[in-house]
Design a protein around this motif. Structure first.
Motif, PDB file in Angstrom:
ATOM      1  N   TYR A 138      -3.358   1.780  -7.080  1.00 54.89           N
ATOM      2  CA  TYR A 138      -2.189   1.861  -7.760  1.00 54.89           C
ATOM      3  C   TYR A 138      -2.179   0.854  -9.127  1.00 54.89           C
ATOM      4  O   TYR A 138      -3.123   0.110  -9.003  1.00 54.89           O
ATOM      5  CB  TYR A 138      -1.078   1.202  -6.885  1.00 54.89           C
ATOM      6  CG  TYR A 138      -1.039   1.944  -5.481  1.00 54.89           C
ATOM      7  CD1 TYR A 138       0.070   2.969  -5.423  1.00 54.89           C
ATOM      8  CD2 TYR A 138      -1.717   1.894  -4.225  1.00 54.89           C
ATOM      9  CE1 TYR A 138       0.346   3.776  -4.112  1.00 54.89           C
ATOM     10  CE2 TYR A 138      -1.579   2.490  -2.961  1.00 54.89           C
ATOM     11  CZ  TYR A 138      -0.539   3.448  -3.053  1.00 54.89           C
ATOM     12  OH  TYR A 138      -0.264   4.120  -1.948  1.00 54.89           O
ATOM     13  N   LEU A 152      -0.022  -1.305  -2.413  1.00 56.35           N
ATOM     14  CA  LEU A 152       1.065  -1.797  -3.396  1.00 56.35           C
ATOM     15  C   LEU A 152       1.584  -3.137  -3.039  1.00 56.35           C
ATOM     16  O   LEU A 152       2.062  -3.938  -4.078  1.00 56.35           O
ATOM     17  CB  LEU A 152       2.384  -0.780  -2.734  1.00 56.35           C
ATOM     18  CG  LEU A 152       2.253   0.589  -3.173  1.00 56.35           C
ATOM     19  CD1 LEU A 152       3.178   1.375  -2.805  1.00 56.35           C
ATOM     20  CD2 LEU A 152       2.599   0.627  -4.893  1.00 56.35           C
ATOM     21  N   LYS A 156       2.860  -6.274  -5.373  1.00 55.66           N
ATOM     22  CA  LYS A 156       4.093  -6.674  -5.131  1.00 55.66           C
ATOM     23  C   LYS A 156       4.185  -8.150  -4.738  1.00 55.66           C
ATOM     24  O   LYS A 156       5.135  -8.865  -5.223  1.00 55.66           O
ATOM     25  CB  LYS A 156       4.831  -6.241  -3.725  1.00 55.66           C
ATOM     26  CG  LYS A 156       6.151  -6.284  -3.214  1.00 55.66           C
ATOM     27  CD  LYS A 156       6.379  -5.536  -2.274  1.00 55.66           C
ATOM     28  CE  LYS A 156       7.848  -5.934  -1.608  1.00 55.66           C
ATOM     29  NZ  LYS A 156       8.117  -5.211  -0.524  1.00 55.66           N
ATOM     30  N   THR A 182       5.746   5.888  -7.272  1.00 53.22           N
ATOM     31  CA  THR A 182       5.884   5.225  -6.192  1.00 53.22           C
ATOM     32  C   THR A 182       7.276   4.922  -5.989  1.00 53.22           C
ATOM     33  O   THR A 182       8.237   5.063  -6.776  1.00 53.22           O
ATOM     34  CB  THR A 182       5.007   3.887  -6.098  1.00 53.22           C
ATOM     35  OG1 THR A 182       5.753   3.111  -7.089  1.00 53.22           O
ATOM     36  CG2 THR A 182       3.677   4.264  -6.622  1.00 53.22           C
ATOM     37  N   VAL A 187       5.413   1.685 -11.295  1.00 53.09           N
ATOM     38  CA  VAL A 187       4.027   1.507 -10.505  1.00 53.09           C
ATOM     39  C   VAL A 187       3.596   2.819 -10.362  1.00 53.09           C
ATOM     40  O   VAL A 187       4.596   3.632  -9.691  1.00 53.09           O
ATOM     41  CB  VAL A 187       4.463   0.394  -9.659  1.00 53.09           C
ATOM     42  CG1 VAL A 187       3.039   0.365  -8.789  1.00 53.09           C
ATOM     43  CG2 VAL A 187       5.071  -0.803  -9.801  1.00 53.09           C
ATOM     44  N   LYS A 189       0.507   5.858  -8.753  1.00 57.00           N
ATOM     45  CA  LYS A 189      -0.776   5.980  -8.191  1.00 57.00           C
ATOM     46  C   LYS A 189      -1.756   6.992  -8.951  1.00 57.00           C
ATOM     47  O   LYS A 189      -1.218   7.852  -9.483  1.00 57.00           O
ATOM     48  CB  LYS A 189      -0.429   6.483  -6.666  1.00 57.00           C
ATOM     49  CG  LYS A 189       0.172   7.896  -6.569  1.00 57.00           C
ATOM     50  CD  LYS A 189       0.412   8.431  -4.990  1.00 57.00           C
ATOM     51  CE  LYS A 189       1.395   7.785  -4.650  1.00 57.00           C
ATOM     52  NZ  LYS A 189       2.920   8.288  -4.456  1.00 57.00           N
ATOM     53  N   GLU A 327       5.956   0.705   0.919  1.00 53.92           N
ATOM     54  CA  GLU A 327       7.071   1.702   0.232  1.00 53.92           C
ATOM     55  C   GLU A 327       7.481   2.374   1.562  1.00 53.92           C
ATOM     56  O   GLU A 327       6.765   2.419   2.531  1.00 53.92           O
ATOM     57  CB  GLU A 327       6.723   2.466  -0.523  1.00 53.92           C
ATOM     58  CG  GLU A 327       5.494   3.406  -0.593  1.00 53.92           C
ATOM     59  CD  GLU A 327       5.123   4.392  -1.536  1.00 53.92           C
ATOM     60  OE1 GLU A 327       5.867   4.218  -2.765  1.00 53.92           O
ATOM     61  OE2 GLU A 327       4.009   5.155  -1.752  1.00 53.92           O
TER      62      GLU A 327
END
Length: 609
Positions: A138, A152, A156, A182, A187, A189, A327
């Motif tokens: 990511y 992620l 984050k 995402t 953000v 991938k 997510e």
């Protein structure tokens, strides 16, 4: 197998938070390397060259951090005779391959990988991801910084992120978030089979594809081949893929063994490479028990068989499991995947799985009507659906027939979702999203491709959508959160380039799915296993929704919950109260998807909430 992360212009950020977030991916060592405005993080699960495979690895003005395995790296060293090797790790091989061949090296690699190469002379970061997308990557640009990570949650942890509402509507409508997006704004991938080059000074990105499985679906060179010839090739390629994935390890390797032919074939062939190999079967309370079938193969090939009886403390574990994805993630088979990985990790660091076999060799029931173009015939009688009661049981011929009728007059994305994820279809109209629209364009292009048969259109779409955005994500997180590496022989370079070109009749024969795999299985497996239907991880989702997690669901989806921003309160309430006439399995799936969304929403410190 490891975790990687990094940042450009990140002097103001606490990078220890990224290291902590990736600790489970690499409990054996954690390294932070800084050079001018670039910082590289590597957390290591030591599998190859346990003593000397420390990262980052440096050569001249290059540095590399790497998550994954290159199974043919010892063979590839024969092309690198001008280099002096200091380790036995595939990381060193990979870096030298790039130094010598640059982007042409991707054609040579058989493995699963996500890597970052830092070129200090050209001031560039080069990223690559494997053909199927087994290993995640990511990335995002935040103010004047560029960040990337294997998960992620690592991103984050150090910068504020905003909810991408368009992605949430995509999640609800499709059952997943379509690539490259995402759940967070800005953000992304990196897609499977792609590489990305970042200019460190300007933060400008250039991205390109080096592998597209569509090319192999469109190749008709094997269309007239004989079954015995194709069986022989499949046998050899699968054996080689399994052997490579066992021998490319300095630690013990096991096999996930279910009641289906995919994992049983792997176990049978793995036992030839490594006698007494460990095999693991899970028994999950309230679900279909495959342990009796798995035991047949274990006994025949004398594996060191371990049956894992999992009594999950689901109420206490559920939020931790769901939040590990970073997510919203609604695939309920993530739960047993987590538990079986946790138990297997007590015995080995590496396991083989059957991931990808169904998408490559046509293992799902939905491929049968696609192979025979049944929709054009069923469309004639589709008006009958107005007079028929809705199906109530998932695993029944009536439900199968009812869904075929419902699908037959649909096209494009509507048709595909009815055939696959089928969450809110025909129950709730989810708001339009640009991401769903992008997927719709992709599907329309595939279905309009005259070079593809109806079956291959569905297989190629499933490979691109469900395998990449759901199934591989599920297994990567479920295993790595338990510091376990999962290797997938069916997703080897050799099989990805072989299976798509097989004639349809070798994939679907009348109503028999995975025909050529079943024929190969006849050579190795007990007869009782050959014609077992596709089950996957059978999850007692209705039981969870109505009993085990009933209080969790009711408390979480209360009046005023965040999910109401995406689905009307009256609809949520009606489904909770079971006042909408839909199959019980579908009701459970809808409530589960909303619950997974709500858990993610309420635990996020989002900048736009």
């Amino acid at each position: 197998m490891c975790g990687i992360a990094g940042i450009v212009n990140g002097e103001a950020f606490d990078l220890n938070k990224m290291i902590i977030a990736l600790g489970h991916r690499g409990p054996d060592a954690q390294r932070l390397y800084r050079d001018n405005q670039v910082a590289l993080i590597h957390t290591r699960l030591a599998i190859q060259d346990v003593q000397h495979g420390v990262q980052p690895f440096h050569y001249e003005h290059f540095s590399i951090i790497f998550n994954g395995e290159i199974y043919n790296h010892q063979v590839l060293r024969t092309y690198l005779t001008e280099f002096t090797f200091h380790t036995n790790s595939d990381t060193e091989t990979l870096l030298y391959l790039f130094v010598k061949f640059r982007f042409k090296m991707f054609d040579m690699l058989d493995g699963m990988f996500a890597f970052c190469i830092y070129d200090n002379l050209e001031k560039k970061l080069i990223f690559g991801r494997d053909r199927a997308g087994k290993k995640p990557l990511y990335y995002t640009q935040y103010q004047q910084s560029f960040l990337f990570a294997s998960e992620l949650n690592a991103i984050k942890n150090i910068i504020p992120l905003a909810i991408n509402s368009d992605a949430i509507y995509s999640y609800l409508r499709i059952g997943l978030i379509w690539r490259p997006y995402t759940a967070y704004q800005n953000v992304y991938k990196l897609e499977a089979g792609h590489y990305l080059v970042l200019d460190i000074n300007t933060l400008k990105i250039e991205k390109a594809s080096y592998f597209n499985i569509l090319d192999f679906y469109q190749d008709q060179s094997m269309s007239n081949s004989r079954l015995d010839q194709m069986l022989s090739e499949l046998d050899a390629k699968l054996k080689a893929s399994i052997a490579d994935r066992i021998t490319a390890s300095d630690v013990d390797v096991g096999v996930f063994l279910s009641g289906g032919i995919d994992s049983n074939l792997i176990a049978a062939l793995a036992a030839e490479v490594k006698p007494n190999i460990k095999t693991f079967t899970v028994r999950f309370d309230g679900a279909y028990d495959e342990s009796t079938l798995a035991r047949l193969t274990a006994n025949q090939f004398k594996t060191n068989h371990i049956e894992l009886c999992i009594s999950a403390n689901l109420k206490n574990d559920i939020e931790k499991i769901l939040l590990s994805y970073g997510e919203p993630f609604m695939d309920s088979s993530a739960i047993p995947s987590y538990y079986v990985s946790r138990e297997a990790a007590n015995h080995v660091k590496v396991v083989l799985s059957g991931d990808g076999a169904d998408e490559l060799f046509a293992g799902y029931r939905r491929y049968v009507p696609a192979a025979h173009n049944l929709s054009q015939y069923i469309r004639i009688i589709s008006p009958l659906i107005k007079f028929l009661p809705k199906a109530k049981t998932k695993h029944s011929f009536y439900n199968y027939f009812y869904r075929l009728l419902a699908m037959s007059n649909k096209t494009g994305l509507d048709y595909y979702l009815s055939a696959t994820t089928d969450v809110f279809e025909d129950v709730v109209n989810i708001k339009h999203s640009d991401i769903s629209e992008n997927l719709s364009f992709f599907i329309n292009d595939v279905f309009a491709n005259s070079k593809l048969s109806s079956l291959n259109k569905m297989l190629y779409t499933d490979y691109s959508v469900i395998l990449f955005c759901d199934l591989l994500v599920k297994m990567d997180i479920a295993s790595m959160v338990n510091s376990l590496e999962v290797r997938s022989p069916f997703l080897s370079k050799h099989l990805l380039e072989f299976a798509p070109g097989l004639a349809d009749k070798f994939k679907i024969n009348k109503i028999k799915t995975k025909y050529i795999l079943r024929k190969l299985a006849e050579k190795y497996l007990p007869q009782e296993l050959i014609n077992q239907p596709k089950r996957g991880f059978e999850v007692p989702l209705k039981k969870w929704i109505d009993h085990d997690l009933r209080e969790n669901i009711q408390d979480t989806l209360h009046i005023g919950c965040y999910a109401e921003e995406y689905v009307n309160r009256n609809v949520i309430q009606s489904i909770l109260a079971n006042k909408i006439v839909i199959p019980s399995d579908k009701r459970a799936k809808i409530l589960w998807s909303l619950y997974c969304l709500e858990i993610w929403l309420r635990h996020g410190n989002f900048s736009n909430r």
